[in-house]
Design a protein around this motif. Structure first.
Motif, PDB file in Angstrom:
ATOM      1  N   VAL A 176       0.817  -1.213   0.000  1.00  0.00           N
ATOM      2  CA  VAL A 176       0.000   0.000   0.000  1.00  0.00           C
ATOM      3  C   VAL A 176       0.854   1.267   0.000  1.00  0.00           C
ATOM      4  O   VAL A 176       0.612   2.177  -0.811  1.00  0.00           O
ATOM      5  N   LYS A 180       0.597   3.936  -3.208  1.00  0.00           N
ATOM      6  CA  LYS A 180       0.019   5.254  -2.957  1.00  0.00           C
ATOM      7  C   LYS A 180       1.058   6.359  -3.141  1.00  0.00           C
ATOM      8  O   LYS A 180       0.749   7.427  -3.681  1.00  0.00           O
ATOM      9  N   GLU A 224      -9.445   8.964  -4.424  1.00  0.00           N
ATOM     10  CA  GLU A 224     -10.058   8.138  -3.376  1.00  0.00           C
ATOM     11  C   GLU A 224     -10.560   6.808  -3.937  1.00  0.00           C
ATOM     12  O   GLU A 224     -10.428   5.762  -3.290  1.00  0.00           O
ATOM     13  N   PHE A 227      -7.492   4.641  -4.556  1.00  0.00           N
ATOM     14  CA  PHE A 227      -6.924   4.166  -3.294  1.00  0.00           C
ATOM     15  C   PHE A 227      -7.798   3.087  -2.656  1.00  0.00           C
ATOM     16  O   PHE A 227      -7.297   2.207  -1.947  1.00  0.00           O
ATOM     17  N   ALA A 228      -9.114   3.132  -2.884  1.00  0.00           N
ATOM     18  CA  ALA A 228      -9.991   2.088  -2.354  1.00  0.00           C
ATOM     19  C   ALA A 228      -9.660   0.738  -2.986  1.00  0.00           C
ATOM     20  O   ALA A 228      -9.698  -0.308  -2.312  1.00  0.00           O
ATOM     21  N   ILE A 230      -6.661  -0.099  -4.137  1.00  0.00           N
ATOM     22  CA  ILE A 230      -5.358  -0.483  -3.570  1.00  0.00           C
ATOM     23  C   ILE A 230      -5.538  -1.106  -2.193  1.00  0.00           C
ATOM     24  O   ILE A 230      -4.969  -2.165  -1.888  1.00  0.00           O
ATOM     25  N   ASP A 231      -6.332  -0.455  -1.351  1.00  0.00           N
ATOM     26  CA  ASP A 231      -6.557  -0.972   0.003  1.00  0.00           C
ATOM     27  C   ASP A 231      -7.164  -2.366  -0.048  1.00  0.00           C
ATOM     28  O   ASP A 231      -6.757  -3.267   0.705  1.00  0.00           O
ATOM     29  N   ALA A 232      -8.136  -2.566  -0.927  1.00  0.00           N
ATOM     30  CA  ALA A 232      -8.795  -3.867  -1.027  1.00  0.00           C
ATOM     31  C   ALA A 232      -7.838  -4.932  -1.549  1.00  0.00           C
ATOM     32  O   ALA A 232      -7.821  -6.070  -1.068  1.00  0.00           O
ATOM     33  N   ALA A 235      -5.393  -5.879   1.290  1.00  0.00           N
ATOM     34  CA  ALA A 235      -5.960  -6.339   2.561  1.00  0.00           C
ATOM     35  C   ALA A 235      -5.856  -7.857   2.667  1.00  0.00           C
ATOM     36  O   ALA A 235      -5.760  -8.413   3.772  1.00  0.00           O
ATOM     37  N   ARG A 237      -3.510  -9.931   0.593  1.00  0.00           N
ATOM     38  CA  ARG A 237      -2.523  -9.945  -0.485  1.00  0.00           C
ATOM     39  C   ARG A 237      -2.179 -11.342  -0.984  1.00  0.00           C
ATOM     40  O   ARG A 237      -1.637 -11.487  -2.084  1.00  0.00           O
ATOM     41  N   TRP A 248     -15.066  -5.184  -2.777  1.00  0.00           N
ATOM     42  CA  TRP A 248     -15.020  -3.860  -3.405  1.00  0.00           C
ATOM     43  C   TRP A 248     -15.952  -3.802  -4.613  1.00  0.00           C
ATOM     44  O   TRP A 248     -16.688  -2.828  -4.806  1.00  0.00           O
TER      45      TRP A 248
END
Length: 294
Positions: A176, A180, A224, A227-228, A230-232, A235, A237, A248
């Motif tokens: 992440v 980012k 945003e 980035f959502a 990327i986070d998913a 989370a 990996r 997502w």
């Protein structure tokens, strides 16, 4: 008489201890306080930062002023953001003793919440800082977003954090922070820093990270939304992107649809993709299914 260039009298171990005793300072892990006591290290940081006389530098966590004093002769102005009120009060005194008080603005604030409006009318062009280890990544990402005027940066962080920030797709530590940060800048390692240049001595090594601003990926969706994704993706990996992005997208088939639309193999994993691929995936998020009429 004003001191200039590298003739500036910097803070060494003795001066740091005298100041700490004067302030009854006990460095805290909560604030990530490890003060640089080696003049050679701060000079090296300033050289690596490649500042021009027109640069306005934002420094986060200046502490007792070790790096601040080395920055002042090389920049037009330094805006130092310090969360500790005792240190924020002392820093202008330390700098003033050396005749450079007019080149320093101290902002007593949390760097995680600071905005351009808080910086005394100055518009920073460079970030140079010995960042508190516990908040290094969120501080870097926040400042890159909140201060689009930042053209470059040179930060000292924990060595493992430096590796993660500068990692590229396929690396074991790519995650992440890597993706980012790549939204905002080209990021690379700029050298190691040993433990003994700090007081107190940390139990980890440090590293320098260079950032050079670049345009974000050309995309129809917001930062945003990217980035959502990327986070998913990171989370979970170890899972394929089809599985990791199912929540997502709304379902595994919907995730596969988005991935194929973006030209990404649904069996790939997040650590294989660059920031541009994540932006394409965000663009192809399926519309939610309409609820049937009752």
């Amino acid at each position: 008489m004003r001191e200039t260039g590298w003739m500036m009298r910097l803070l060494g171990p003795t001066e740091i201890r005298i100041l700490a005793d004067k302030l009854d300072l006990r460095p805290t892990k909560k604030l990530g306080q490890n003060f640089v006591i080696d003049g050679g290290t701060v000079r090296r940081i300033v050289r690596a930062a490649d500042l021009s006389p027109e640069d306005v530098v934002i420094e986060v966590g200046p502490g007792l002023g070790s790096l601040t004093l080395a920055l002042l002769p090389s920049a037009r102005h330094v805006v130092a953001v310090e969360i500790d009120p005792v240190l924020a009060t002392q820093l202008p005194l330390t700098v003033g003793e050396r005749g450079l008080g007019d080149k320093l603005t101290v902002v007593a604030a949390d760097a995680m919440r600071v905005s351009l409006a808080d910086l005394g009318g100055y518009t920073p062009t460079a970030l140079v800082a010995n960042l508190p280890y516990n908040v290094a990544v969120p501080v870097v990402l926040h400042l890159l977003e909140a201060l689009p005027s930042l053209e470059k940066g040179l930060v000292m962080v924990q060595s493992e954090v430096a590796d993660r920030l500068a990692a590229g797709p396929g690396s074991k530590v790519y995650g992440v922070p890597s993706v980012k940060a790549a939204w905002y800048a080209d990021v690379r390692r700029a050298g190691p820093v040993g433990r003994t240049v700090f007081w107190p001595v940390p139990n980890v090594d440090s590293g320098l990270v260079s950032l050079v601003r670049r345009d974000p990926p050309a995309t129809k969706v917001s930062r945003e939304e990217v980035f959502a994704v990327i986070d998913a993706a990171f989370a979970q990996r170890r899972k394929t992107l089809r599985a990791a992005l199912s929540s997502w997208a709304g379902s595994p088939p919907a995730a596969e649809e988005a991935l194929r639309g973006a030209g990404v193999d649904p069996s790939a994993r997040g650590e294989q993709l660059d920031i541009h691929a994540f932006a394409r995936i965000a663009e192809h998020k399926p519309e939610p299914a309409a609820s049937p009429n009752r």
